[in-house]
Scaffold this motif. Structure first.
Motif, PDB file in Angstrom:
ATOM      1  N   LYS A  94       0.829  -1.193   0.000  1.00  0.00           N
ATOM      2  CA  LYS A  94       0.000   0.000   0.000  1.00  0.00           C
ATOM      3  C   LYS A  94       0.879   1.264   0.000  1.00  0.00           C
ATOM      4  O   LYS A  94       1.866   1.333   0.720  1.00  0.00           O
ATOM      5  CB  LYS A  94      -0.909   0.021   1.224  1.00  0.00           C
ATOM      6  CG  LYS A  94      -1.958  -1.082   1.244  1.00  0.00           C
ATOM      7  CD  LYS A  94      -2.843  -0.965   2.482  1.00  0.00           C
ATOM      8  CE  LYS A  94      -3.899  -2.060   2.502  1.00  0.00           C
ATOM      9  NZ  LYS A  94      -4.767  -1.966   3.704  1.00  0.00           N
ATOM     10  N   VAL A  95       0.488   2.227  -0.811  1.00  0.00           N
ATOM     11  CA  VAL A  95       1.161   3.519  -0.831  1.00  0.00           C
ATOM     12  C   VAL A  95       0.241   4.504  -0.122  1.00  0.00           C
ATOM     13  O   VAL A  95      -0.607   5.144  -0.731  1.00  0.00           O
ATOM     14  CB  VAL A  95       1.462   3.984  -2.267  1.00  0.00           C
ATOM     15  CG1 VAL A  95       2.229   5.307  -2.239  1.00  0.00           C
ATOM     16  CG2 VAL A  95       2.267   2.930  -3.017  1.00  0.00           C
ATOM     17  N   GLY A  96       0.397   4.608   1.188  1.00  0.00           N
ATOM     18  CA  GLY A  96      -0.498   5.457   1.961  1.00  0.00           C
ATOM     19  C   GLY A  96      -0.076   6.907   1.996  1.00  0.00           C
ATOM     20  O   GLY A  96      -0.891   7.786   2.259  1.00  0.00           O
ATOM     21  N   GLY A  97       1.205   7.187   1.735  1.00  0.00           N
ATOM     22  CA  GLY A  97       1.686   8.559   1.739  1.00  0.00           C
ATOM     23  C   GLY A  97       1.963   9.018   0.321  1.00  0.00           C
ATOM     24  O   GLY A  97       1.058   9.199  -0.482  1.00  0.00           O
ATOM     25  N   HIS A  98       3.257   9.180  -0.009  1.00  0.00           N
ATOM     26  CA  HIS A  98       3.663   9.457  -1.388  1.00  0.00           C
ATOM     27  C   HIS A  98       5.011   8.786  -1.609  1.00  0.00           C
ATOM     28  O   HIS A  98       5.617   8.277  -0.665  1.00  0.00           O
ATOM     29  CB  HIS A  98       3.732  10.965  -1.658  1.00  0.00           C
ATOM     30  CG  HIS A  98       4.889  11.677  -1.008  1.00  0.00           C
ATOM     31  ND1 HIS A  98       4.933  12.008   0.334  1.00  0.00           N
ATOM     32  CD2 HIS A  98       6.073  12.124  -1.524  1.00  0.00           C
ATOM     33  CE1 HIS A  98       6.071  12.631   0.612  1.00  0.00           C
ATOM     34  NE2 HIS A  98       6.774  12.699  -0.492  1.00  0.00           N
ATOM     35  N   PHE A  99       5.457   8.731  -2.839  1.00  0.00           N
ATOM     36  CA  PHE A  99       6.718   8.059  -3.127  1.00  0.00           C
ATOM     37  C   PHE A  99       7.887   8.863  -2.549  1.00  0.00           C
ATOM     38  O   PHE A  99       8.152   9.987  -2.969  1.00  0.00           O
ATOM     39  CB  PHE A  99       6.905   7.868  -4.629  1.00  0.00           C
ATOM     40  CG  PHE A  99       6.014   6.817  -5.214  1.00  0.00           C
ATOM     41  CD1 PHE A  99       5.968   5.544  -4.670  1.00  0.00           C
ATOM     42  CD2 PHE A  99       5.213   7.095  -6.298  1.00  0.00           C
ATOM     43  CE1 PHE A  99       5.144   4.567  -5.199  1.00  0.00           C
ATOM     44  CE2 PHE A  99       4.381   6.127  -6.849  1.00  0.00           C
ATOM     45  CZ  PHE A  99       4.345   4.855  -6.291  1.00  0.00           C
ATOM     46  N   VAL A 100       8.576   8.250  -1.589  1.00  0.00           N
ATOM     47  CA  VAL A 100       9.738   8.856  -0.936  1.00  0.00           C
ATOM     48  C   VAL A 100      10.955   8.015  -1.292  1.00  0.00           C
ATOM     49  O   VAL A 100      10.949   6.799  -1.096  1.00  0.00           O
ATOM     50  CB  VAL A 100       9.547   8.905   0.595  1.00  0.00           C
ATOM     51  CG1 VAL A 100      10.783   9.482   1.272  1.00  0.00           C
ATOM     52  CG2 VAL A 100       8.313   9.733   0.950  1.00  0.00           C
ATOM     53  N   MET A 101      11.991   8.652  -1.815  1.00  0.00           N
ATOM     54  CA  MET A 101      13.148   7.907  -2.298  1.00  0.00           C
ATOM     55  C   MET A 101      14.180   7.600  -1.212  1.00  0.00           C
ATOM     56  O   MET A 101      15.016   6.729  -1.358  1.00  0.00           O
ATOM     57  CB  MET A 101      13.828   8.690  -3.435  1.00  0.00           C
ATOM     58  CG  MET A 101      12.889   9.099  -4.566  1.00  0.00           C
ATOM     59  SD  MET A 101      11.992   7.701  -5.271  1.00  0.00           S
ATOM     60  CE  MET A 101      13.348   6.826  -6.056  1.00  0.00           C
ATOM     61  N   GLY A 102      14.139   8.373  -0.128  1.00  0.00           N
ATOM     62  CA  GLY A 102      15.170   8.205   0.895  1.00  0.00           C
ATOM     63  C   GLY A 102      16.446   8.938   0.559  1.00  0.00           C
ATOM     64  O   GLY A 102      17.480   8.706   1.179  1.00  0.00           O
ATOM     65  N   HIS A 103      16.377   9.837  -0.426  1.00  0.00           N
ATOM     66  CA  HIS A 103      17.523  10.643  -0.833  1.00  0.00           C
ATOM     67  C   HIS A 103      17.267  12.078  -0.392  1.00  0.00           C
ATOM     68  O   HIS A 103      16.580  12.841  -1.077  1.00  0.00           O
ATOM     69  CB  HIS A 103      17.724  10.578  -2.353  1.00  0.00           C
ATOM     70  CG  HIS A 103      17.899   9.178  -2.850  1.00  0.00           C
ATOM     71  ND1 HIS A 103      17.602   8.799  -4.141  1.00  0.00           N
ATOM     72  CD2 HIS A 103      18.327   8.048  -2.222  1.00  0.00           C
ATOM     73  CE1 HIS A 103      17.844   7.511  -4.296  1.00  0.00           C
ATOM     74  NE2 HIS A 103      18.289   7.037  -3.147  1.00  0.00           N
ATOM     75  N   VAL A 104      17.779  12.436   0.752  1.00  0.00           N
ATOM     76  CA  VAL A 104      17.516  13.737   1.356  1.00  0.00           C
ATOM     77  C   VAL A 104      18.100  14.856   0.493  1.00  0.00           C
ATOM     78  O   VAL A 104      19.258  14.802   0.080  1.00  0.00           O
ATOM     79  CB  VAL A 104      18.090  13.794   2.789  1.00  0.00           C
ATOM     80  CG1 VAL A 104      17.994  15.195   3.367  1.00  0.00           C
ATOM     81  CG2 VAL A 104      17.350  12.801   3.676  1.00  0.00           C
ATOM     82  N   ASP A 105      17.278  15.881   0.225  1.00  0.00           N
ATOM     83  CA  ASP A 105      17.714  17.015  -0.591  1.00  0.00           C
ATOM     84  C   ASP A 105      18.434  18.071   0.232  1.00  0.00           C
ATOM     85  O   ASP A 105      19.250  18.836  -0.296  1.00  0.00           O
ATOM     86  CB  ASP A 105      16.512  17.665  -1.281  1.00  0.00           C
ATOM     87  CG  ASP A 105      15.871  16.739  -2.301  1.00  0.00           C
ATOM     88  OD1 ASP A 105      16.611  16.203  -3.146  1.00  0.00           O
ATOM     89  OD2 ASP A 105      14.645  16.546  -2.250  1.00  0.00           O
ATOM     90  N   GLY A 106      18.132  18.141   1.499  1.00  0.00           N
ATOM     91  CA  GLY A 106      18.749  19.149   2.357  1.00  0.00           C
ATOM     92  C   GLY A 106      18.099  19.163   3.723  1.00  0.00           C
ATOM     93  O   GLY A 106      17.263  18.313   4.041  1.00  0.00           O
ATOM     94  N   ARG A 107      18.494  20.144   4.514  1.00  0.00           N
ATOM     95  CA  ARG A 107      17.997  20.222   5.879  1.00  0.00           C
ATOM     96  C   ARG A 107      17.217  21.512   6.096  1.00  0.00           C
ATOM     97  O   ARG A 107      17.500  22.533   5.497  1.00  0.00           O
ATOM     98  CB  ARG A 107      19.156  20.150   6.876  1.00  0.00           C
ATOM     99  CG  ARG A 107      20.081  19.000   6.593  1.00  0.00           C
ATOM    100  CD  ARG A 107      21.079  18.673   7.689  1.00  0.00           C
ATOM    101  NE  ARG A 107      21.525  19.781   8.500  1.00  0.00           N
ATOM    102  CZ  ARG A 107      22.140  19.621   9.675  1.00  0.00           C
ATOM    103  NH1 ARG A 107      22.324  18.399  10.151  1.00  0.00           N
ATOM    104  NH2 ARG A 107      22.552  20.639  10.373  1.00  0.00           N
TER     105      ARG A 107
END
Length: 220
Positions: A94-107
Motif C-alpha cells: 500500500k502507498v499510503g503517503g507518497h513516493f519517498v526515495m530516501g535521498h535527502v535534498d537538504g535540511r
C-alpha cells in the motif's frame, strides 16, 4: 523506495568509522523485524540505509561521510535521540503517503509548532534546493514522514504542514523544538517536471504526447 508512513521508532549509536547500530524501541518494530533481511533498505529519519547485519532488536548499517554531511545523521546529538524508521516498499504494498526515495535534498529547521483543535501546525524553513519543489497541497517528506503542505511562504522560505495527533505522537516530531534540524526531501514528481521543462530536457519530444497518442495507448 518508501511511502513516508513511519512504522517504528529507534535510536542510533555510532560504532566507529561509518558503522551505526539502529535499535528498535517501539513495539510496532515487529512490522519491520519480521521481514527484515540482509541487504534491505530502511529509511532512518528519511535517509535510505542498507542493512548489513541483523541484530535481535535492530540492525547495523553504514552511513557514508557524504550522507552524514548532508543530513541530521551526522549531528552529534543524533546519538540517543529517537529516529523514524520505515522499511522499503514491497511490490504490491500500500502507498499510503507518497513516493519517498530516501535521498535527502537538504535540511530545514523547525520555526514553530502550534497545537490546534484537531492537529498540530508545524512550520519549517526550507533551503532553495527544496523550496522550488514546494507547492500548497503538495507532498514533502520531513524526517521521512509524508506530509501535505498546508501553506508556503516563498518570501520567508518557509512552509507549514498540518500533522494529525497520531503522526505527531508516534514519530519524533513531538521531540522537536524551535531551531531543531530536520531532513527534507522534495516530491519526486516535482523533480521530473522540472527536468522536463528545463533546457536540459528540451530534447524530449513532448509534442508527440497528443490526445490521439494517449488514446491509442490505452489512456482514455
Amino acid at each position: 523506495m518508501f511511502t513516508g508512513l513511519i512504522q517504528a521508532i529507534g535510536t542510533m549509536k555510532g560504532l566507529g568509522g561509518d558503522s551505526w547500530q539502529i535499535t528498535f524501541v517501539s513495539q510496532s518494530s515487529v512490522v519491520i523485524m519480521q521481514d527484515l533481511a540482509y541487504g534491505d533498505s530502511v529509511a532512518v529519519d528519511g535517509v535510505c540505509l542498507t542493512v548489513e547485519k541483523i541484530l535481535n532488536n535492530g540492525f547495523i548499517a553504514t552511513a557514508s561521510p557524504e550522507t552524514l554531511r548532508r543530513t541530521t545523521l551526522g549531528d552529534e546529538e543524533i546519538q540517543g535521540k529517537y529516529v523514524n524508521l520505515e522499511a522499503s516498499l514491497r511490490v504490491g504494498g500500500k502507498v499510503g503517503g507518497h513516493f519517498v526515495m530516501g535521498h535527502v535534498d537538504g535540511r530545514g529547521q523547525l520555526v514553530a509548532a502550534e497545537q490546534t483543535a484537531s492537529s498540530w501546525e508545524m512550520t519549517f524553513t526550507a533551503p532553495e534546493a527544496i523550496a522550488r519543489y514546494i507547492v500548497p497541497k503538495g507532498s514533502i517528506a520531513v524526517n521521512g514522514i509524508s506530509l501535505t503542505v498546508a501553506a508556503y511562504e516563498p518570501e520567508l522560505s518557509q512552509f507549514t504542514v498540518a500533522v494529525i495527533p497520531l503522526t505527531y505522537d508516534e514519530t519524533n516530531l513531538h521531540d522537536l523544538v524551535p531551531d531543531s534540524w530536520v531532513n527534507l526531501e522534495g516530491d519526486i514528481l516535482g523533480k521530473y517536471v522540472e527536468k522536463f521543462l528545463s533546457p536540459a530536457g528540451k530534447h524530449l519530444k513532448t509534442d508527440m504526447v497528443t490526445p490521439e497518442f494517449l488514446a491509442e495507448n490505452g489512456y482514455v
